[in-house]
Design a protein around this motif. Structure first.
Motif, PDB file in Angstrom:
ATOM      1  N   THR A 133      -4.578   8.330  19.530  1.00 64.47           N
ATOM      2  CA  THR A 133      -5.975   7.915  19.675  1.00 64.47           C
ATOM      3  C   THR A 133      -6.888   8.560  18.637  1.00 64.47           C
ATOM      4  OG1 THR A 133      -6.329   9.647  21.325  1.00 64.47           O
ATOM      5  CG2 THR A 133      -5.780   7.461  22.141  1.00 64.47           C
ATOM      6  N   GLY A 134      -6.418   9.602  17.983  1.00 61.37           N
ATOM      7  CA  GLY A 134      -7.240  10.232  16.956  1.00 61.37           C
ATOM      8  C   GLY A 134      -7.199   9.528  15.616  1.00 61.37           C
ATOM      9  N   PHE A 135      -6.379   8.500  15.498  1.00 59.13           N
ATOM     10  CA  PHE A 135      -6.228   7.816  14.210  1.00 59.13           C
ATOM     11  C   PHE A 135      -7.513   7.104  13.797  1.00 59.13           C
ATOM     12  CE2 PHE A 135      -5.493   3.586  12.312  1.00 59.13           C
ATOM     13  CZ  PHE A 135      -5.053   3.982  11.061  1.00 59.13           C
ATOM     14  N   ARG A 136      -7.853   7.235  12.518  1.00 57.65           N
ATOM     15  CA  ARG A 136      -8.905   6.449  11.905  1.00 57.65           C
ATOM     16  C   ARG A 136      -8.338   5.816  10.631  1.00 57.65           C
ATOM     17  NH1 ARG A 136     -10.533   7.146  16.125  1.00 57.65           N
ATOM     18  NH2 ARG A 136     -12.548   7.942  16.860  1.00 57.65           N
ATOM     19  N   PRO A 137      -8.533   4.524  10.437  1.00 52.73           N
ATOM     20  CA  PRO A 137      -7.939   3.859   9.279  1.00 52.73           C
ATOM     21  C   PRO A 137      -8.535   4.386   7.974  1.00 52.73           C
ATOM     22  CG  PRO A 137      -9.479   2.409  10.402  1.00 52.73           C
ATOM     23  CD  PRO A 137      -9.332   3.621  11.269  1.00 52.73           C
ATOM     24  N   PRO A 138      -7.777   4.228   6.894  1.00 52.60           N
ATOM     25  CA  PRO A 138      -6.511   3.499   6.798  1.00 52.60           C
ATOM     26  C   PRO A 138      -5.313   4.406   7.068  1.00 52.60           C
ATOM     27  CG  PRO A 138      -7.223   4.127   4.619  1.00 52.60           C
ATOM     28  CD  PRO A 138      -8.297   4.600   5.558  1.00 52.60           C
ATOM     29  N   ARG A 140      -1.802   5.996   5.984  1.00 52.65           N
ATOM     30  CA  ARG A 140      -1.407   6.445   4.651  1.00 52.65           C
ATOM     31  C   ARG A 140       0.049   6.906   4.608  1.00 52.65           C
ATOM     32  NH1 ARG A 140      -6.691   8.480   5.246  1.00 52.65           N
ATOM     33  NH2 ARG A 140      -8.144   7.782   3.617  1.00 52.65           N
ATOM     34  N   ASP A 141       0.562   6.930   3.400  1.00 54.01           N
ATOM     35  CA  ASP A 141       1.780   7.636   3.001  1.00 54.01           C
ATOM     36  C   ASP A 141       2.961   7.405   3.955  1.00 54.01           C
ATOM     37  OD1 ASP A 141       0.203   8.608   0.926  1.00 54.01           O
ATOM     38  OD2 ASP A 141      -0.433  10.348   2.107  1.00 54.01           O
ATOM     39  N   LEU A 142       3.450   8.478   4.567  1.00 52.86           N
ATOM     40  CA  LEU A 142       4.664   8.377   5.366  1.00 52.86           C
ATOM     41  C   LEU A 142       4.473   7.500   6.596  1.00 52.86           C
ATOM     42  CD1 LEU A 142       6.069  12.021   5.218  1.00 52.86           C
ATOM     43  CD2 LEU A 142       6.925   9.991   4.035  1.00 52.86           C
ATOM     44  N   ALA A 143       3.254   7.458   7.124  1.00 55.20           N
ATOM     45  CA  ALA A 143       3.016   6.588   8.279  1.00 55.20           C
ATOM     46  C   ALA A 143       3.201   5.127   7.887  1.00 55.20           C
ATOM     47  CB  ALA A 143       1.609   6.818   8.829  1.00 55.20           C
ATOM     48  N   VAL A 144       2.725   4.763   6.712  1.00 50.14           N
ATOM     49  CA  VAL A 144       2.920   3.390   6.219  1.00 50.14           C
ATOM     50  C   VAL A 144       4.399   3.145   5.971  1.00 50.14           C
ATOM     51  CG1 VAL A 144       2.427   1.808   4.321  1.00 50.14           C
ATOM     52  CG2 VAL A 144       0.624   3.310   5.192  1.00 50.14           C
ATOM     53  N   ALA A 145       5.084   4.124   5.401  1.00 47.63           N
ATOM     54  CA  ALA A 145       6.526   3.975   5.150  1.00 47.63           C
ATOM     55  C   ALA A 145       7.284   3.797   6.454  1.00 47.63           C
ATOM     56  CB  ALA A 145       7.053   5.191   4.396  1.00 47.63           C
ATOM     57  N   GLY A 146       6.848   4.508   7.511  1.00 46.68           N
ATOM     58  CA  GLY A 146       7.496   4.350   8.803  1.00 46.68           C
ATOM     59  C   GLY A 146       7.329   2.942   9.353  1.00 46.68           C
ATOM     60  N   ARG A 147       6.147   2.358   9.167  1.00 46.04           N
ATOM     61  CA  ARG A 147       5.937   0.980   9.620  1.00 46.04           C
ATOM     62  C   ARG A 147       6.855   0.020   8.872  1.00 46.04           C
ATOM     63  NH1 ARG A 147       1.064  -1.085   7.254  1.00 46.04           N
ATOM     64  NH2 ARG A 147       2.521  -2.065   5.821  1.00 46.04           N
ATOM     65  N   LYS A 148       6.940   0.199   7.571  1.00 44.81           N
ATOM     66  CA  LYS A 148       7.828  -0.661   6.774  1.00 44.81           C
ATOM     67  C   LYS A 148       9.277  -0.484   7.207  1.00 44.81           C
ATOM     68  CE  LYS A 148       4.837  -0.585   2.683  1.00 44.81           C
ATOM     69  NZ  LYS A 148       4.723  -0.123   1.265  1.00 44.81           N
ATOM     70  N   LEU A 149       9.614   0.727   7.596  1.00 48.33           N
ATOM     71  CA  LEU A 149      10.974   1.008   8.053  1.00 48.33           C
ATOM     72  C   LEU A 149      11.315   0.163   9.283  1.00 48.33           C
ATOM     73  CD1 LEU A 149      13.472   3.011   7.836  1.00 48.33           C
ATOM     74  CD2 LEU A 149      12.300   4.295   9.623  1.00 48.33           C
ATOM     75  N   LEU A 150      10.425   0.151  10.262  1.00 45.07           N
ATOM     76  CA  LEU A 150      10.687  -0.610  11.483  1.00 45.07           C
ATOM     77  C   LEU A 150      10.798  -2.096  11.198  1.00 45.07           C
ATOM     78  CD1 LEU A 150       8.514   1.084  14.256  1.00 45.07           C
ATOM     79  CD2 LEU A 150      10.776   1.684  13.408  1.00 45.07           C
ATOM     80  N   GLU A 151      10.091  -2.550  10.184  1.00 39.81           N
ATOM     81  CA  GLU A 151      10.147  -3.974   9.844  1.00 39.81           C
ATOM     82  C   GLU A 151      11.522  -4.387   9.344  1.00 39.81           C
ATOM     83  OE1 GLU A 151       6.964  -4.425   7.100  1.00 39.81           O
ATOM     84  OE2 GLU A 151       5.397  -4.332   8.644  1.00 39.81           O
ATOM     85  N   ARG A 152      12.326  -3.412   8.924  1.00 47.42           N
ATOM     86  CA  ARG A 152      13.693  -3.735   8.479  1.00 47.42           C
ATOM     87  C   ARG A 152      14.607  -4.064   9.656  1.00 47.42           C
ATOM     88  NH1 ARG A 152      15.226   1.387   4.618  1.00 47.42           N
ATOM     89  NH2 ARG A 152      13.230   1.586   3.480  1.00 47.42           N
ATOM     90  N   LEU A 163      -0.599   4.295  21.781  1.00 44.33           N
ATOM     91  CA  LEU A 163      -1.027   3.131  21.006  1.00 44.33           C
ATOM     92  C   LEU A 163       0.000   2.869  19.914  1.00 44.33           C
ATOM     93  CD1 LEU A 163      -4.744   4.138  20.449  1.00 44.33           C
ATOM     94  CD2 LEU A 163      -4.084   1.925  21.394  1.00 44.33           C
ATOM     95  N   PRO A 164       0.218   1.622  19.534  1.00 41.86           N
ATOM     96  CA  PRO A 164       1.015   1.394  18.332  1.00 41.86           C
ATOM     97  C   PRO A 164       0.347   2.103  17.148  1.00 41.86           C
ATOM     98  CG  PRO A 164       0.714  -0.652  19.548  1.00 41.86           C
ATOM     99  CD  PRO A 164      -0.200   0.362  20.172  1.00 41.86           C
ATOM    100  N   SER A 165       1.102   2.853  16.402  1.00 43.80           N
ATOM    101  CA  SER A 165       0.532   3.613  15.294  1.00 43.80           C
ATOM    102  C   SER A 165      -0.208   2.695  14.333  1.00 43.80           C
ATOM    103  CB  SER A 165       1.628   4.375  14.553  1.00 43.80           C
ATOM    104  OG  SER A 165       2.171   5.381  15.383  1.00 43.80           O
ATOM    105  N   GLY A 166      -1.389   3.135  13.941  1.00 41.51           N
ATOM    106  CA  GLY A 166      -2.201   2.336  13.037  1.00 41.51           C
ATOM    107  C   GLY A 166      -3.163   1.400  13.729  1.00 41.51           C
ATOM    108  N   PHE A 175      -6.893  -8.710  15.892  1.00 41.04           N
ATOM    109  CA  PHE A 175      -5.703  -8.512  15.079  1.00 41.04           C
ATOM    110  C   PHE A 175      -5.641  -7.078  14.552  1.00 41.04           C
ATOM    111  CE2 PHE A 175      -6.494 -13.044  14.810  1.00 41.04           C
ATOM    112  CZ  PHE A 175      -5.248 -13.568  15.067  1.00 41.04           C
ATOM    113  N   ALA A 176      -4.440  -6.558  14.481  1.00 37.09           N
ATOM    114  CA  ALA A 176      -4.199  -5.249  13.876  1.00 37.09           C
ATOM    115  C   ALA A 176      -3.000  -5.391  12.953  1.00 37.09           C
ATOM    116  CB  ALA A 176      -3.945  -4.194  14.942  1.00 37.09           C
ATOM    117  N   PRO A 177      -3.158  -6.125  11.844  1.00 34.30           N
ATOM    118  CA  PRO A 177      -2.000  -6.466  11.006  1.00 34.30           C
ATOM    119  C   PRO A 177      -1.330  -5.284  10.350  1.00 34.30           C
ATOM    120  CG  PRO A 177      -4.056  -7.088   9.931  1.00 34.30           C
ATOM    121  CD  PRO A 177      -4.412  -6.694  11.322  1.00 34.30           C
ATOM    122  N   GLU A 178      -2.026  -4.147  10.214  1.00 32.71           N
ATOM    123  CA  GLU A 178      -1.428  -2.981   9.576  1.00 32.71           C
ATOM    124  C   GLU A 178      -0.731  -2.054  10.571  1.00 32.71           C
ATOM    125  OE1 GLU A 178      -1.350  -2.841   6.302  1.00 32.71           O
ATOM    126  OE2 GLU A 178      -2.409  -4.758   6.381  1.00 32.71           O
TER     127      GLU A 178
END
Length: 545
Positions: A133-138, A140-152, A163-166, A175-178
């Protein structure tokens, strides 16, 4: 159940610790255990589990979940995104208690190491505990890489912690496309704004394959007492009102105790709408239901179910209900002893029908649920919209709301909450603004948000069914009209959610929803495990096996 902002959630946690002496470590322990229990119960076939953890409190919750899952015999691995060597506070305590050696990811390339790739490919479940809940966009970095990882690994389910991260906790966006994808969310203490607002899509947040498109969102109590939970949003969860229908009926009940609903509507060629409203009112528990319809369609409406009583109304040249019904004495026996009037389904927009409705609105103070063509009549006569001193419930879809408010549909959808609150308070009415996350706005400014329902309801007749259910609930609980309306909206969507477990959303008919009302009434949002189901139904994830 109150709906909290991220700041209000932080205050709740702090008050829980400072005033009620429940430490942050205890809260984290309870949160992680709640996630683990949910996984073990709802996804028992997932025994190889990979937990992705950030280095904050959300990651600490994930570490606790990993510990309990490991103790339950699951093969658990933990990936920590970032260097944990400088970890401190509650996260460090939970890291030291972890019974397995975590894998540290310090740069994106670390995800491609052979050992990590093997774990990822073999996992039956991912737990997302990266950002909370403390997340504020955007992101970054490893968190984005982790999302891309799950997409594989699109076929591997994901359970999100809090909450889903991001996904920003205060987001009101559809919508929360990121954000990370997720198949279920376990949040704590109370829902956040995003849980009751976001549109759940595979590209962004929650979904399930096939016709199970509405993944579970559950709230787990972790120790904060009710006195610690304060919210200034003016928002609540509609499902909490359903408790009025959970009370068992008295053994000496009779039909007179549960009200008499009068459904008024219909015209030549439009017999289905008042018939559906009437059947829905009967199924939702009204003691008696009478359908007063244009005389030419009365035989058709009467044949829908033998429990329904009918009254024939004089009709005009086009088969619409005539204003001649307002002549002295004609309506008196029809209106006598009625608890609530549901008017509008199939009424038509002929001048005769409009005059009849407006005349009826003026001459009776009986609680009234106004829908469909009756709403269009009000849009042309906005001075007639006045619920002061009586109960008026308006149930517009966005197009009808646009006409009532004199604006475009786009403007309605741009600020549904603000518009609903302003309209309800200024006119003294209860406004049910239908659509994704239907809003129930009350004259006092409070708004309840509904989280049940699915796209299969986007079909003719759904609004007529809701009108009947709302009227039935008001007739049974006249002393609690706000709760009655909220419960009706919740039950309607929940019945549709049960219905699509057995058929595809494309094939769902409005009357199919009525057929599953019994399941909705029997359902208890808070289950024996202590989870409150904001969305989804227990056991639905097991159907993926």
């Amino acid at each position: 159940m109150k709906i909290l902002t991220a700041d209000e959630m932080r205050v709740t946690d702090r008050v829980t610790t400072d005033r009620f002496a429940i430490s942050s470590l205890e809260l984290m322990e309870h949160a992680g255990r709640a996630v683990a229990r949910f996984v073990l119960r709802e996804l028992p076939h997932c025994r190889r589990i990979l937990v992705l953890c950030g280095k904050g409190n959300n990651g600490g919750d994930g570490l606790v979940a990993a510990r309990y899952l490991s103790q339950a015999g699951c093969a658990v691995s933990a990936l920590i995104l970032g260097d944990p060597s400088g970890a401190h506070g509650d996260f460090k305590v939970m890291l030291d208690r972890l019974p397995v050696t975590p894998i540290t990811i310090q740069e994106e390339a670390d995800f491609d190491h052979d050992g990590c790739k093997t774990l990822l490919a073999g996992a039956q479940l991912f737990v997302d505990a990266v950002l909370g809940t403390g997340f504020r966009p955007p992101m970054r970095d490893l968190a984005v890489a982790g999302r891309k990882l799950l997409e594989r690994y699109p076929q591997t389910p994901v359970v999100a912690v809090d909450l889903p991260s991001g996904w920003e906790a205060d987001s009101r966006s559809f919508f929360a496309p990121e954000a990370y994808r997720a198949d279920a969310v376990v949040t704590f203490t109370a829902p956040k704004l995003a849980h009751v607002s976001g549109l759940l899509t595979r590209g962004g947040v929650l979904t399930l394959p096939g016709n199970l498109q509405q993944g579970p969102i559950v709230v787990a109590a972790i120790g904060s007492p009710a006195e610690a939970i304060e919210s200034a949003t003016g928002l609540s969860w509609a499902g909490g009102a359903k408790e009025i229908a959970d009370r068992p009926r008295s053994a000496d009940s009779n039909k007179g105790r549960f009200g008499h609903v009068l459904v008024i509507g219909g015209a030549r060629g439009k017999s289905g709408a008042p018939a559906m409203s009437s059947v829905a009112a009967l199924r939702a528990g009204a003691g008696l239901v009478t359908a007063a319809v244009a005389e030419s369609i009365l035989p058709t409406v009467a044949a829908v179910t033998p429990e329904l009583m009918t009254e024939a109304l004089l009709e005009g040249a086009h088969g619409e209900i005539s204003s001649r019904n307002l002549e002295a004495g004609r309506l008196d026996p029809i209106l006598e002893k009625k608890s609530v009037i549901a008017i509008g389904p199939g009424l038509g927009q002929q001048a005769e029908a409009v005059d009849f409705f407006l005349g009826l609105l003026e001459r009776t103070k009986t609680p009234m649920v106004i829908d469909a063509d009756a709403l269009n009549a009000l849009a042309a006569h906005p001075d007639k919209i006045d619920g002061r001193g009586r109960l008026l419930v308006l149930t517009p879809h966005p197009g009808e709301m646009a006409r009532l408010a004199g604006m475009s549909i786009q403007e309605v959808e741009a600020d549904r909450e603000g518009l609903a609150r302003q309209f309800a308070t200024s006119h003294g009415v209860t406004l049910v603004l239908k659509g994704w996350r239907t809003l129930i706005a009350h004259p006092d400014g409070g708004i309840a948000i509904n989280t049940t329902g699915n796209p299969g309801m986007a079909k003719g007749g759904s609004g007529d069914i809701l009108t009947g259910i709302v009227a039935a609930m008001i007739s049974q609980y006249p002393e609690q009209p706000a709760e009655a309306v909220e419960a009706a909206v919740y039950l309607h969507g929940l019945a549709a959610d049960f219905a699509v477990r057995w058929q595809d959303q494309h094939t769902l008919l409005a009357m199919d929803t009525v057929s599953h009302l019994y399941e909705a009434f029997r359902f208890r949002a808070e289950d024996q495990g202590g989870y409150v189901w904001l969305q989804g139904i227990p056991g639905m994830l097991k159907e993926r096996e």
